[in-house]
Scaffold this motif. Structure first.
Motif, PDB file in Angstrom:
ATOM      1  N   ALA A 214       0.833  -1.209   0.000  1.00  0.00           N
ATOM      2  CA  ALA A 214       0.000   0.000   0.000  1.00  0.00           C
ATOM      3  C   ALA A 214       0.866   1.257   0.000  1.00  0.00           C
ATOM      4  O   ALA A 214       0.575   2.227  -0.722  1.00  0.00           O
ATOM      5  N   LEU A 215       1.936   1.257   0.772  1.00  0.00           N
ATOM      6  CA  LEU A 215       2.820   2.414   0.846  1.00  0.00           C
ATOM      7  C   LEU A 215       3.491   2.694  -0.491  1.00  0.00           C
ATOM      8  O   LEU A 215       3.538   3.840  -0.949  1.00  0.00           O
ATOM      9  N   VAL A 216       3.999   1.663  -1.129  1.00  0.00           N
ATOM     10  CA  VAL A 216       4.684   1.853  -2.410  1.00  0.00           C
ATOM     11  C   VAL A 216       3.699   2.311  -3.477  1.00  0.00           C
ATOM     12  O   VAL A 216       3.998   3.212  -4.268  1.00  0.00           O
ATOM     13  N   GLU A 217       2.520   1.736  -3.508  1.00  0.00           N
ATOM     14  CA  GLU A 217       1.519   2.175  -4.498  1.00  0.00           C
ATOM     15  C   GLU A 217       1.109   3.631  -4.252  1.00  0.00           C
ATOM     16  O   GLU A 217       0.963   4.403  -5.208  1.00  0.00           O
ATOM     17  N   ALA A 218       0.944   4.027  -2.995  1.00  0.00           N
ATOM     18  CA  ALA A 218       0.637   5.430  -2.684  1.00  0.00           C
ATOM     19  C   ALA A 218       1.805   6.329  -3.078  1.00  0.00           C
ATOM     20  O   ALA A 218       1.604   7.449  -3.576  1.00  0.00           O
ATOM     21  N   SER A 219       3.017   5.835  -2.886  1.00  0.00           N
ATOM     22  CA  SER A 219       4.204   6.603  -3.257  1.00  0.00           C
ATOM     23  C   SER A 219       4.280   6.797  -4.769  1.00  0.00           C
ATOM     24  O   SER A 219       4.602   7.885  -5.252  1.00  0.00           O
ATOM     25  N   ILE A 220       3.981   5.751  -5.515  1.00  0.00           N
ATOM     26  CA  ILE A 220       3.990   5.840  -6.971  1.00  0.00           C
ATOM     27  C   ILE A 220       2.933   6.829  -7.446  1.00  0.00           C
ATOM     28  O   ILE A 220       3.204   7.681  -8.306  1.00  0.00           O
ATOM     29  N   ALA A 221       1.737   6.753  -6.886  1.00  0.00           N
ATOM     30  CA  ALA A 221       0.670   7.683  -7.265  1.00  0.00           C
ATOM     31  C   ALA A 221       1.087   9.122  -6.962  1.00  0.00           C
ATOM     32  O   ALA A 221       0.869  10.029  -7.782  1.00  0.00           O
ATOM     33  N   HIS A 222       1.686   9.334  -5.803  1.00  0.00           N
ATOM     34  CA  HIS A 222       2.146  10.667  -5.427  1.00  0.00           C
ATOM     35  C   HIS A 222       3.236  11.145  -6.384  1.00  0.00           C
ATOM     36  O   HIS A 222       3.210  12.285  -6.849  1.00  0.00           O
ATOM     37  N   GLU A 223       4.176  10.273  -6.674  1.00  0.00           N
ATOM     38  CA  GLU A 223       5.278  10.647  -7.560  1.00  0.00           C
ATOM     39  C   GLU A 223       4.779  10.973  -8.963  1.00  0.00           C
ATOM     40  O   GLU A 223       5.242  11.943  -9.588  1.00  0.00           O
ATOM     41  N   LEU A 224       3.827  10.199  -9.470  1.00  0.00           N
ATOM     42  CA  LEU A 224       3.243  10.494 -10.781  1.00  0.00           C
ATOM     43  C   LEU A 224       2.574  11.858 -10.776  1.00  0.00           C
ATOM     44  O   LEU A 224       2.734  12.653 -11.716  1.00  0.00           O
ATOM     45  N   ASP A 225       1.834  12.144  -9.720  1.00  0.00           N
ATOM     46  CA  ASP A 225       1.169  13.439  -9.600  1.00  0.00           C
ATOM     47  C   ASP A 225       2.189  14.572  -9.576  1.00  0.00           C
ATOM     48  O   ASP A 225       2.050  15.572 -10.283  1.00  0.00           O
ATOM     49  N   ARG A 226       3.232  14.414  -8.774  1.00  0.00           N
ATOM     50  CA  ARG A 226       4.282  15.437  -8.685  1.00  0.00           C
ATOM     51  C   ARG A 226       5.025  15.568 -10.018  1.00  0.00           C
ATOM     52  O   ARG A 226       5.342  16.674 -10.439  1.00  0.00           O
TER      53      ARG A 226
END
Length: 103
Positions: free
Chosen positions: A82-94
């Motif tokens: 869950a953490l890595v998927e949230a991190s990927i989503a955040h990174e894509l947004d940024r």
């Protein structure tokens, strides 16, 4: 109130104080981790570089190995998934926001 180690707690007030203090530390650590996601979004040249399944597997395996001495089996994997998927989503947004900003 002084935060006691878990094995020294005698009351639920002490337990809750420990949990609350630890939660604050975890949130601060997560914020720091997401700062690294911001840096990655800034550094990676291509949006397709954001999702790296080999790196994701390595991060989850590292967490699993570190957790083997103290967490229930499978818990680290579930949390880090869950953490890595949230991190990927955040990174894509940024990544998107950094490249669509008006100069």
């Amino acid at each position: 109130m002084t935060v006691l180690p878990p094995e020294a707690c005698q009351t639920m007030v002490e337990v809750r104080a420990g949990v609350d203090a630890l939660d604050q530390e975890l949130v601060a650590l997560l914020a720091r981790r997401f700062g690294y996601m911001d840096a990655a979004a800034r550094i990676k040249p291509s949006r397709s570089d954001v999702r790296d399944e080999a790196r994701k597997a390595q991060v989850i395996a590292n967490a699993s190995a570190a957790a083997a001495a103290g967490l229930p089996e499978g818990l680290a994997e579930a949390i880090w998934e869950a953490l890595v998927e949230a991190s990927i989503a955040h990174e894509l947004d940024r990544w998107d926001k950094l490249r669509t900003q008006v100069a």
